[in-house]
Every structure is written in structure tokens, then in C-alpha cells.
Design a protein around this motif. Sequence first.
Motif, short mmCIF file in Angstrom:
data_model
loop_
_atom_site.label_atom_id
_atom_site.label_comp_id
_atom_site.label_asym_id
_atom_site.label_seq_id
_atom_site.Cartn_x
_atom_site.Cartn_y
_atom_site.Cartn_z
N GLY A 272 -15.31 73.13 -32.23
CA GLY A 272 -14.08 73.90 -31.86
C GLY A 272 -14.17 75.04 -31.18
N GLU A 273 -15.50 75.49 -30.87
CA GLU A 273 -15.60 76.76 -29.85
C GLU A 273 -15.76 76.17 -28.45
N VAL A 274 -15.58 77.07 -27.40
CA VAL A 274 -15.51 76.78 -26.01
C VAL A 274 -17.01 77.04 -25.38
N ALA A 275 -17.45 76.24 -24.83
CA ALA A 275 -18.40 76.15 -23.90
C ALA A 275 -18.20 76.39 -22.39
N THR A 276 -19.06 77.57 -21.90
CA THR A 276 -18.51 77.88 -20.46
C THR A 276 -19.62 77.73 -19.78
N PHE A 277 -19.28 77.24 -18.57
CA PHE A 277 -20.28 76.77 -17.35
C PHE A 277 -19.58 77.43 -16.17
N THR A 278 -20.65 77.65 -15.21
CA THR A 278 -20.32 77.87 -13.90
C THR A 278 -20.63 76.80 -13.04
#
Length: 624
Positions: A272-278
Amino acid sequence: MSRRPLLVVLAAVTAMFASTAVAAAAPPGVDPATVDLTLNAGQSTTVTKNVTTSAVPPNPDLVLLADTTGSMGGPIGNVRSNASAITGDVLAAQPTAQFGVAEYKDFTDSVPFKVNQGITGDTTAVQAGINQWVATGGGDTPEANLNALYQLATGAVAFRPDGTRIIAWFGDAPSHDPSGGHTLAQTIAALQAAKIRVVAVNVGGLDATGQASAITSATGGVLLNNVPAGQVSQAILDGIKSIEVTVTPKVTSCDPQLTVTNDPGSVKVTSGEVATFTETIKAAAGAAPGTYQCVVDYQVDGVSRGYIETTTVRVLGLSINDVTVDEGSGGAQVPATFTVSLLGGPSPNPVTVQYATANGTATAPADYAAASGTVTFAPGQTAKPVTVLVNPDTVDEPNETFTVNLSAPSGAGLLDATGVGTIVDDDRDGVFSCTGTAANVLGVTAARANPANLPCVDDSSTVAAATLNAGLIKVDTKVLTASTDLTPDDQSAAPAAGDRALASAKIDKTVISTLGLTIELGVIQSQATATCQPSPGGLAPVLAGSSNVASLKINGESITVGSAPLTIPLVIGSLKLNGQTVANGVVKQQAVALDTALAKIVLAESQADVHGTSAHPAGNPCRR
């Protein structure tokens, strides 16, 4: 377990059971799912990618595993009563979810482990499997927990190959170790090999020996301690939603002109959480203009869940073509129109570039008008004109060049920044000349057309009668005419077959007299031409001449002449009739020439010539 007291301190779960809808800041998936960029060759950019995971791990196969010994009546009743809420909540988040049901007791009981319902999407069958649970048996504190987990991990149920495998296990006592011949370490290894996550709901002493902690930690699951009997169902849901998942970007396809990388290489988050990538997107240094694409699959726990991101990159390049124009010979300036092209396809954003002319062998303002400015491509446009005005002239000269140079691009790179403008000299490589003279005695002339000879122009001259003397020689003439004609009059026109210079001369009657000699001539006339005619190498000048003597008497004796060359010796010299010379681009035709020791008399003489120019010394007016 039948006689163990139940001491519960509520810590991990505080909410009373209620059906919980899955809510997330954004729907599961990757944002942005599409990226549209414009890059120059060798250029790169970064984009932040947020992958929102599902509140419930994707495509779950959830096995409800219950301790059904005698002390578990309350927790079993809670789960039985709320089974439809558990399956409904999971299905709301993951419609492809399936469920299984199993139970364990102890090896002192007749059935220490049982699968009540294999994995199925039929929630009625799931409820029926749960309804088989009866809190009986047990007798000592440890139960057959490890054996049940080992059996589920090694084939007791058929998990789907692409499912998220979860065992929701609740109980109030630890396990024998080994259990059914399976140690804690062996059980953990089996669960890991099967990629099963374990959610453990401790309603008593399930983790009394640390087994539940070890299992949930090793499998990436969740342990919920001190859960009251009336909140087991809610704890199962909370545990499922607290499972950590690992999001890993995988490039599934990419044109070789692009590279796509993500940092970090993977991210672990709670469901349910957000994984952030560049994400870094780079166009290769040698990428030709075009539209290229890469596709990245943000996989969850190594499985594609449809979190697909497509990156489209337009590599745009600006170029300007070369232009050749005829100079022109007068009148309005001649436009030399260059085309600035946006290669690689239209841009969704404006593209601009500066341009300016620069001298070469052609110079401004003499040969062209200097120009500079900005070319702007609106979205969707791929070609724009740049016009430079060329000054016409009538001077024969070599072809000349100037350039239009592009600089300071915005929104695209420079591929060909220089356009060469070639001014083609379209003036003739030479000129015609012509002259006609009716009579010439010792340099004294009568009836002469275009006496300058160069250039040939239209002209004429007529004299009714003329008497010219050369010492004792007297020349009486009647009706003298001479003319010249240039075709075409406008020599700035392109050379064509039939272009010519024409000269002619004529005398109607002539008497030449001296001591002992009288020469009487009827009509005499001549003509000379230089004419452009086709040749294997193109048009070329052809020189020609003709003349005619209608009648001749010398001391009263008639001599037939016509147009053929004839030389008659005389006491005072020689009389040459219908003479012609062609040399060095000149044709000279003389009807009559009297050569004496003291004087030369020429009658009815025509001359036509071709000449080169300073730019083309060997040229002629039939070429340019």
C-alpha cells in the motif's frame, strides 16, 4: 491446548473488527505511466517514478491456518463469523485472490494436520472449510505448528505460480521442535523455497519460544502479538496489509538509441505504500533523429503486476539544406530559399534556432542581401523557409557562394548547421561582335555599320554615292549600304540555337579607274555570321561568310565571277574577289579587295566575331 490459561495484553491491534476497504493515495501502478521527452543526441534527463503498491499484495493465494486445539474456541469463532469479511476485503483489493483453509493440532491427536479446503476462488467453499474447525484436542503446551507450515510449503496445497503466497497463521502455543520430523530451520527453509510469506497472529503464547518471530522475519511476513480473541479476523487483515513487498524496475524492451536506469535498483515497502525511483533516460551520442521507446516493468516481488511505464524519446536535429540559384541579369532580386528541417519528427513543444548569412566568394551587399533572424517551429511543424535575396547582374563571372549558418538551438540539436548558397552566373561566357563596311580606301570608309565592332549591336548605314581616292586611283561608288544585327537583342537570355551576329555590306555600282585601267563592278555584296548551333558538347559558335559579284568588266572585257573566290593579277597589283578569312573566332568576308603597292581598297566587307570574357577568356556567347 485445552487447559492453558489465556493471558492477553492488546498491543498490536487496537481497533474492533470491521470490514476495511483498501484505500491508497493513488491506484496501484506507476506514475507517470507514460513519459514523452525530447532529447538531443548524447543528452539525458531524470524523471521521478512513484510506484504505488496495492494495500493487499497482488494476486494473493491466502491460506488460513488455525490452531484448533481446545483452548482456541474464541479465536476460531471470531474467524468463522467473519470469514466472508476477510475474503471480501481481500477480493475488493485483489479480485483475483484465492483462498485455502487448513488446521493443526498435536501429534497426540488423531489428525495433527489437515487441509480443510484447497486453494480456490469459491468463497462458499472457503467458508465451508473454516466451518470444519472444532476446538478440541491438544493437551500439552507445544503443538504441531512447524509440521503444518512445512506441509503447506511442500505441496499440501497447490499455490499458483504467479500468486503472492501467504499463510495467515493464528494460535496460542509454540510448536514442538522438531515437529513431524521437521525442525524450525527446515521449516523456514521450506517456506523460503516456496516463497511463502507468513502472517502470524499471536493470541497467547504462539511466540513463547521465538518461533513465530523467526518464521515471520525469515519469510518477510508479519507478527502481531497480544491479539484478543475477538479481533483475530481484523488482525489477519492488518497483517496481510502490513506485508512488505519489493519493487524492482526491469527494462523489458528498449531501442538501442536509448538507455534507461533506475536508482535505487529496488525498493522494499509495506503493501500500500509508495516506492520512489529516480529514472535516468539518456539518448546515445550517435543517435540519429527519430522516435525511440523503452518499456520498464516495475515488478513486485519479482513478478510482473502490470505496473508498466513506457518512455518515448524524440531525438530531434536541425539541418539546413544547400541551395543553388541562377543569378539573373536584371530586374528584381532573386530569392534563394533555404529549408531548415526539424528531423526526427514534430516536437510537442516549440523549437527555435538562430540563423545568419556569412560571406564566401559572394559578398554582401554586392552579391546578396545579408539576412539574420530566428526560425521558430510551432508544435507539429518540421520545415521552415529562410530566404536570402540575390542581386542580379549582367557581368560574366565565376559562380559564387555564401552560407547561412544556424546557431543557438533550443529544443533540438544541430546536425547540419551550414547551408551553402551557390549563385550560378547565368551570363554568357562571351559576346558577339560585328561590323559591316561598304567601302574602305586607305582607311577612309563610307557606309559603315557598328564601327566599334565589339559588342555587336543592331546598326545600319546608307550612302547615296561616294568617291574615294588612293593616289592616282579613283573609286566612284553609288548607293552604299551596311548593316549589323544581333539576335536576340537581349543577351541576358539563355543561349539558344540560332543566336547570332550578322554583318552585311553592299554597293550597287562601282568604277575603279587609274592610268590605263578601268574596273567596272555591278552589285557587290557580302555577309558574315557567327551563329550558335548544336554540337556534341552543347551549343557552339559556327562562323560563316559569303559574298557575290554580280558583274565585272576590266577595260571593257566582261569576266564572270559570281560567289566563288577569284584572284586576277593586274599590272598595278592583284584583284581578289569573294575572299574569306576565318581565324581566332573571327570571320571576315570581302567581296572585292584591290591590293597595290601603294594602297589597299576593300569593298563590301562584313565581319562577325565571338569573344570570351575576363572570367572565361576562352568562352563564347553560346555558353554560360
